[in-house]
Design a protein around this motif. Structure first.
Motif, PDB file in Angstrom:
ATOM      1  N   TYR A  89       0.852  -1.195   0.065  1.00 18.59           N
ATOM      2  CA  TYR A  89       0.045   0.025   0.047  1.00 18.59           C
ATOM      3  C   TYR A  89       0.968   1.139  -0.041  1.00 18.59           C
ATOM      4  CZ  TYR A  89      -3.518  -3.329   1.591  1.00 18.59           C
ATOM      5  OH  TYR A  89      -4.304  -4.435   1.524  1.00 18.59           O
ATOM      6  N   LEU A  90       1.745   1.271   0.903  1.00 20.30           N
ATOM      7  CA  LEU A  90       2.626   2.517   0.872  1.00 20.30           C
ATOM      8  C   LEU A  90       3.755   2.675  -0.321  1.00 20.30           C
ATOM      9  CD1 LEU A  90       4.456   2.941   4.532  1.00 20.30           C
ATOM     10  CD2 LEU A  90       3.526   4.610   3.063  1.00 20.30           C
ATOM     11  N   SER A  92       3.578   1.255  -3.333  1.00 23.34           N
ATOM     12  CA  SER A  92       2.778   1.543  -4.646  1.00 23.34           C
ATOM     13  C   SER A  92       2.515   3.020  -4.909  1.00 23.34           C
ATOM     14  CB  SER A  92       1.649   0.364  -4.939  1.00 23.34           C
ATOM     15  OG  SER A  92       0.679   0.663  -4.011  1.00 23.34           O
ATOM     16  N   GLU A  93       1.984   3.608  -3.660  1.00 23.08           N
ATOM     17  CA  GLU A  93       1.696   4.780  -3.719  1.00 23.08           C
ATOM     18  C   GLU A  93       3.028   5.945  -4.085  1.00 23.08           C
ATOM     19  OE1 GLU A  93      -1.266   6.278  -4.279  1.00 23.08           O
ATOM     20  OE2 GLU A  93      -0.877   8.278  -4.148  1.00 23.08           O
ATOM     21  N   ARG A  96       4.253   5.386  -7.437  1.00 21.31           N
ATOM     22  CA  ARG A  96       3.308   6.160  -8.505  1.00 21.31           C
ATOM     23  C   ARG A  96       3.667   7.517  -8.347  1.00 21.31           C
ATOM     24  NH1 ARG A  96      -1.685   3.723  -9.311  1.00 21.31           N
ATOM     25  NH2 ARG A  96      -1.824   2.595  -7.638  1.00 21.31           N
ATOM     26  N   ARG A  97       3.847   8.193  -7.292  1.00 26.04           N
ATOM     27  CA  ARG A  97       4.098   9.728  -7.485  1.00 26.04           C
ATOM     28  C   ARG A  97       5.353  10.011  -7.848  1.00 26.04           C
ATOM     29  NH1 ARG A  97      -0.131  12.859  -3.508  1.00 26.04           N
ATOM     30  NH2 ARG A  97      -1.443  10.884  -2.933  1.00 26.04           N
ATOM     31  N   ASN A 143       9.353  12.758   3.018  1.00 26.12           N
ATOM     32  CA  ASN A 143       8.347  12.811   3.996  1.00 26.12           C
ATOM     33  C   ASN A 143       8.619  11.980   5.314  1.00 26.12           C
ATOM     34  OD1 ASN A 143       5.214  13.741   4.290  1.00 26.12           O
ATOM     35  ND2 ASN A 143       5.572  11.854   5.567  1.00 26.12           N
ATOM     36  N   ARG A 145       7.371  11.286   8.213  1.00 25.27           N
ATOM     37  CA  ARG A 145       6.299  10.520   8.789  1.00 25.27           C
ATOM     38  C   ARG A 145       6.136   9.189   8.056  1.00 25.27           C
ATOM     39  NH1 ARG A 145       5.771  15.038  10.771  1.00 25.27           N
ATOM     40  NH2 ARG A 145       5.031  15.578  12.799  1.00 25.27           N
ATOM     41  N   THR A 146       6.187   9.378   6.808  1.00 26.58           N
ATOM     42  CA  THR A 146       6.058   8.265   5.896  1.00 26.58           C
ATOM     43  C   THR A 146       7.563   7.210   5.878  1.00 26.58           C
ATOM     44  OG1 THR A 146       4.699   9.504   4.107  1.00 26.58           O
ATOM     45  CG2 THR A 146       5.752   7.489   3.382  1.00 26.58           C
ATOM     46  N   MET A 149       7.029   5.447   9.267  1.00 22.69           N
ATOM     47  CA  MET A 149       6.339   4.287   9.033  1.00 22.69           C
ATOM     48  C   MET A 149       6.895   3.082   8.557  1.00 22.69           C
ATOM     49  SD  MET A 149       2.538   6.015   8.472  1.00 22.69           S
ATOM     50  CE  MET A 149       2.941   6.851   7.002  1.00 22.69           C
TER      51      MET A 149
ATOM     52  N   ALA B  86       1.576  12.458   4.486  1.00 23.20           N
ATOM     53  CA  ALA B  86       1.353  11.221   4.798  1.00 23.20           C
ATOM     54  C   ALA B  86       0.058  10.638   4.619  1.00 23.20           C
ATOM     55  CB  ALA B  86       2.062  11.069   6.059  1.00 23.20           C
ATOM     56  N   ALA B  88      -2.292  11.435   3.020  1.00 19.77           N
ATOM     57  CA  ALA B  88      -2.569  11.422   1.610  1.00 19.77           C
ATOM     58  C   ALA B  88      -1.959  10.290   0.926  1.00 19.77           C
ATOM     59  CB  ALA B  88      -2.251  12.742   0.737  1.00 19.77           C
ATOM     60  N   TYR B  89      -0.692   9.937   0.958  1.00 18.28           N
ATOM     61  CA  TYR B  89      -0.054   8.866   0.578  1.00 18.28           C
ATOM     62  C   TYR B  89      -0.956   7.427   0.726  1.00 18.28           C
ATOM     63  CZ  TYR B  89       3.688  12.220   0.015  1.00 18.28           C
ATOM     64  OH  TYR B  89       4.597  13.167  -0.616  1.00 18.28           O
ATOM     65  N   LEU B  90      -1.046   7.513   2.256  1.00 12.01           N
ATOM     66  CA  LEU B  90      -1.693   6.199   2.905  1.00 12.01           C
ATOM     67  C   LEU B  90      -3.335   5.949   2.105  1.00 12.01           C
ATOM     68  CD1 LEU B  90      -0.985   5.517   6.458  1.00 12.01           C
ATOM     69  CD2 LEU B  90      -1.355   3.903   4.483  1.00 12.01           C
ATOM     70  N   SER B  92      -5.153   7.567  -0.442  1.00 11.92           N
ATOM     71  CA  SER B  92      -5.175   7.661  -1.890  1.00 11.92           C
ATOM     72  C   SER B  92      -5.293   6.394  -2.116  1.00 11.92           C
ATOM     73  CB  SER B  92      -4.564   8.767  -2.287  1.00 11.92           C
ATOM     74  OG  SER B  92      -3.120   8.478  -2.469  1.00 11.92           O
ATOM     75  N   GLU B  93      -3.857   5.683  -1.679  1.00 15.29           N
ATOM     76  CA  GLU B  93      -3.782   4.241  -2.033  1.00 15.29           C
ATOM     77  C   GLU B  93      -4.740   3.218  -1.734  1.00 15.29           C
ATOM     78  OE1 GLU B  93      -1.759   3.097  -4.052  1.00 15.29           O
ATOM     79  OE2 GLU B  93      -2.213   0.924  -4.087  1.00 15.29           O
TER      80      GLU B  93
END
Lengths: 218, 218
Positions: A89-90, A92-93, A96-97, A143, A145-146, A149, B86, B88-90, B92-93
């Motif tokens: 989930y993380l 692939s987004e 994508r971006r 990012n 926080r991303t 995680m 962060a 949004a990334y989570l 939107s996926e």
DNA sequence: CAAGTGTACTTGTTAGACAATATTCGAGTT
DNA sequence: AACTCGAATATTGTCTAACAAGTACACTTG
């Protein structure tokens, strides 16, 4: 005195060493870690050992219930699937971006070069660069926080890796090729394609690991 | 004895109460929380207070450096952007995958109904159902780790919310409409559309909050 | 008024202790 | 002989007390 650790924070040092021992397979899945035992091992007071254990529990490398001894986390096939889906989930987004901006992270390129350079080495040697590749992708989003995680997930991924002894089934050449394909789709500015390739890549690893663990437990 | 907390774990109870006080704005951003102070407040020993504070630090509701007093986290405009990107990334996926399976989470529908029912109430009343809406989306993936990661983000989101006093600028009708649009795109099986609507929704909230905080600090 | 110093406050860590809960082993019963 | 119940043991949760070490602030001194 068994092992003396010297650093700014004693607890940090113990956490780091316990983490190392878990990653290196010295402490295998299900191994008990009592507070008194850790305290004696590192020659510290029990509250200090307790704090270190609690930190590793919050990192989910250890698990324990109230009034029960902490144990190295046991990861079943279901947990592995959970972890790898979360990764998917993380990530692939993320790709994508990245593809949307056509930004190929240099650190990811060099990490994958490292993998291709090691195709003939022992399979455990590619764990590090493989993780670096994926971490580089996520970190490229800049990012905090991303990234945090994702790192918390990777801790558990690493745990699976040490659990699966026979990593020989990892085809390093194929892994490197899949990584290259991801980078290529990003460079081509193809978000959907990049996400798809990455999904396939993680699905492949996921089912490989899950099958291994299911065989081991049954 | 100021406040007596009674529960299974004393530390858990203190953490819960401190969290509540932070969320309700009783402890504002930057407020100092010394270990001795917390210990006295709840009539517990200092190590117990220490553990509670450390838990909230790991939840990133508090922050503190070595040998320094813990303080309620101060969130600047940059942090808010980090948090919302962060999210949004989570998310939107998540909506992308939900749309792919055309699964509209019932909990999200009812949460949004709750929002529309409260359009005339005080704006702070819609924080809860708003968060429930987004949580419902993520939880619909049935992935424990993703849900956990998202919840850790929401803690900080809530912190921003209490920080921004004048929440009146939130147009509840518009929020509800944007939520409805997301659900509609999911029901239509349109992953790209759902992700786009959600991105816009979060970007809207993000810049609103960021602008507020920038004005407050400058 | 500026800079250095010292003191008070706060945290990091330890030791020892007691209560409450889990686990384990043994004894008694069926 | 197998099973259940109970007691002993081990382990964790929490407390009190204490000292060392680091920070911050005020105070003295130039």
């Amino acid at each position: 005195m068994s092992q003396r650790v010297t650093a700014l924070s004693i607890i940090d040092a113990i956490v780091a060493d316990l983490r190392r021992r878990i990653y290196q397979g010295e402490l295998t899945q299900g191994a008990a870690l009592t507070e008194a035992e850790v305290a004696a091992n590192y020659d510290v007071a029990r509250p200090t050992a307790k704090a270190a254990i609690e930190r590793l529990v919050s990192e989910s490398l250890l698990e324990r219930g109230a009034h029960k001894t902490a144990r190295v986390k046991t990861l079943g096939a279901d947990s592995v699937r959970d972890i790898y889906f979360a990764r998917a989930y993380l990530e692939s987004e993320v790709v994508r971006r990245l593809a949307r901006n056509t930004t190929v992270p240099p650190a990811a390129v060099s990490a994958n070069a490292e993998i291709t350079a090691r195709t003939s080495r022992p399979a455990t040697d590619i764990i590090e660069p493989d993780m670096m590749f994926h971490t580089a992708l996520v970190d490229a989003m800049q990012n905090k926080r991303t990234s945090a995680m994702y790192r918390s997930l990777l801790g558990e991924v690493r745990l699976c890796m040490t659990r699966v002894q026979s990593l020989e089934l990892l085809d390093t050449a194929q892994i490197a090729a899949e990584h290259a394909a991801i980078l290529e789709r990003i460079a081509a500015g193809d978000p959907e394609g990049a996400a798809n390739v990455l999904d396939g890549h993680l699905a492949h690893a996921r089912e490989l690991l899950a099958a291994q663990l299911e065989a081991a437990s049954g």
